[in-house]
Write an enzyme that holds these catalytic residues in place. Sequence first.
Site, PDB file in Angstrom:
ATOM      1  N   LYS A   1       0.879   4.301  -2.689  1.00  0.00           N
ATOM      2  CA  LYS A   1       0.497   5.693  -2.384  1.00  0.00           C
ATOM      3  C   LYS A   1       1.645   6.654  -2.708  1.00  0.00           C
ATOM      4  O   LYS A   1       1.420   7.779  -3.130  1.00  0.00           O
ATOM      5  CB  LYS A   1       0.078   5.833  -0.913  1.00  0.00           C
TER       6      LYS A   1
ATOM      7  N   TYR B   1       0.849  -1.206   0.000  1.00  0.00           N
ATOM      8  CA  TYR B   1       0.000   0.000   0.000  1.00  0.00           C
ATOM      9  C   TYR B   1       0.879   1.249   0.000  1.00  0.00           C
ATOM     10  O   TYR B   1       0.649   2.195  -0.754  1.00  0.00           O
ATOM     11  CB  TYR B   1      -0.894  -0.037   1.238  1.00  0.00           C
TER      12      TYR B   1
END
Length: 252
Positions: free
Chosen positions: A162, A158
Site C-alpha cells: 500500500k 500488505y
Amino acid sequence: MTETDKQARGARTALVTGGARRIGRALAVALATEGFNVVIHCRSSLAEAAQAAEECRAKGVRAWTVCADLARTPEAEALVGRAIEAAGPLDALINSASIFPKDTLADAPLEAFVANFRVNALAPLALSRAFVRQGREGAIVNLLDARMLLYDAAHAAYHVSKRAFFTLTRMMALEFAPRVRVNAVAPGLILPPPGENESFLEKHAAQNPLGRWGTTADVAAAALFLLRSPFVTGQVIFVDGGFHMKGRVYGA
Ligand SMILES: NC(=O)c1ccc[n+]([C@@H]2O[C@H](COP(=O)([O-])OP(=O)(O)OC[C@H]3O[C@@H](n4cnc5c(N)ncnc54)[C@H](OP(=O)(O)O)[C@@H]3O)[C@@H](O)[C@H]2O)c1
C-alpha cells in the site's frame, strides 16, 4: 438524480475492481446513483457481482460484470480492454480490489511480498496505464489504507504494497496529467476484516480521534468528490476519523 438528469449529463462509464462485495460494491452502487454506467470486476464472487450489477441497473444505468485474477499479469493487463469491449470507453477507474493477509516482517516469506505487490500495486498500475492509453480525459481513484502512514506490523507485506501504491498514485498523477487525474481514498476503520464481526470495530473505535467507525457510504462520498473535482489530482483523502494523525507517523 432522475432518469432525465442522467441522460442529460451523457453516459459516463466507470470500471470498479473488486466491485462485487463490501467497499467496492458500495462504490459501484454510488457511481450508478451518480449516473455512471458501471463495469463491476470480480475474481471469485461471481454471484455477488451479478447482484451488484442488478443493484446498479435498478438505479437506471447500464452495468456489466467481468472476472479477472489480478495476481496474473496477463489478466491484469487485459482487464481494461475487456471492460471497454463490453461497455465502450471508460471515464473513470476505481482500483479497489486488494488482498490483506496477516504476516510479519520477520516471518513473511518473500513470495508474500511479491503476491501483495502484484495485486495491490502492480495490477492497479497495469489497469491505470491501459486506462490512460485510451487517449481521452478521465479520472482514477485508488483505494489506499489510512494505516499506510503508520506501521502496520501485523500486515507487513500488505503495508509495503500500500505504501508503494501511495507512491504510484503520486507518480501517476504527475505522469498522466493533464488528461487523466489520479487521486486516492485512504479508508480507516470501515468494515471488519473477513472472519471478524462488529466487535472488531467496537474494539478499535477508540484508536481514532472521532472514536467511532465509518461506513462504506463515507468512502463512496470521498471517491465521488474526487471524481467530481476537475482541479484536484495527486490528492489522498483519509476517511478514517483522524486515525492517520495518531501513533508513529513516518514518511508523511
Ligand atoms: N475494509 C476496510 O475497513 C478497509 C480499511 C482500509 C483500507 N481498505 C481498502 O479499501 C479497499 C476495499 O476494501 P474491502 O475491505 O472492501 O476489500 P476486500 O473485501 O478485502 O477485497 C475486495 C475484493 O478484492 C478482490 N480481490 C482479491 N484478490 C484478488 C485478485 N487476485 N484478483 C482480483 N480481485 C481480487 C476480491 O474479489 P472477489 O471477492 O471477487 O474474489 C474482493 O472481493 C481495499 O483496497 C482495501 O485495502 C479497506
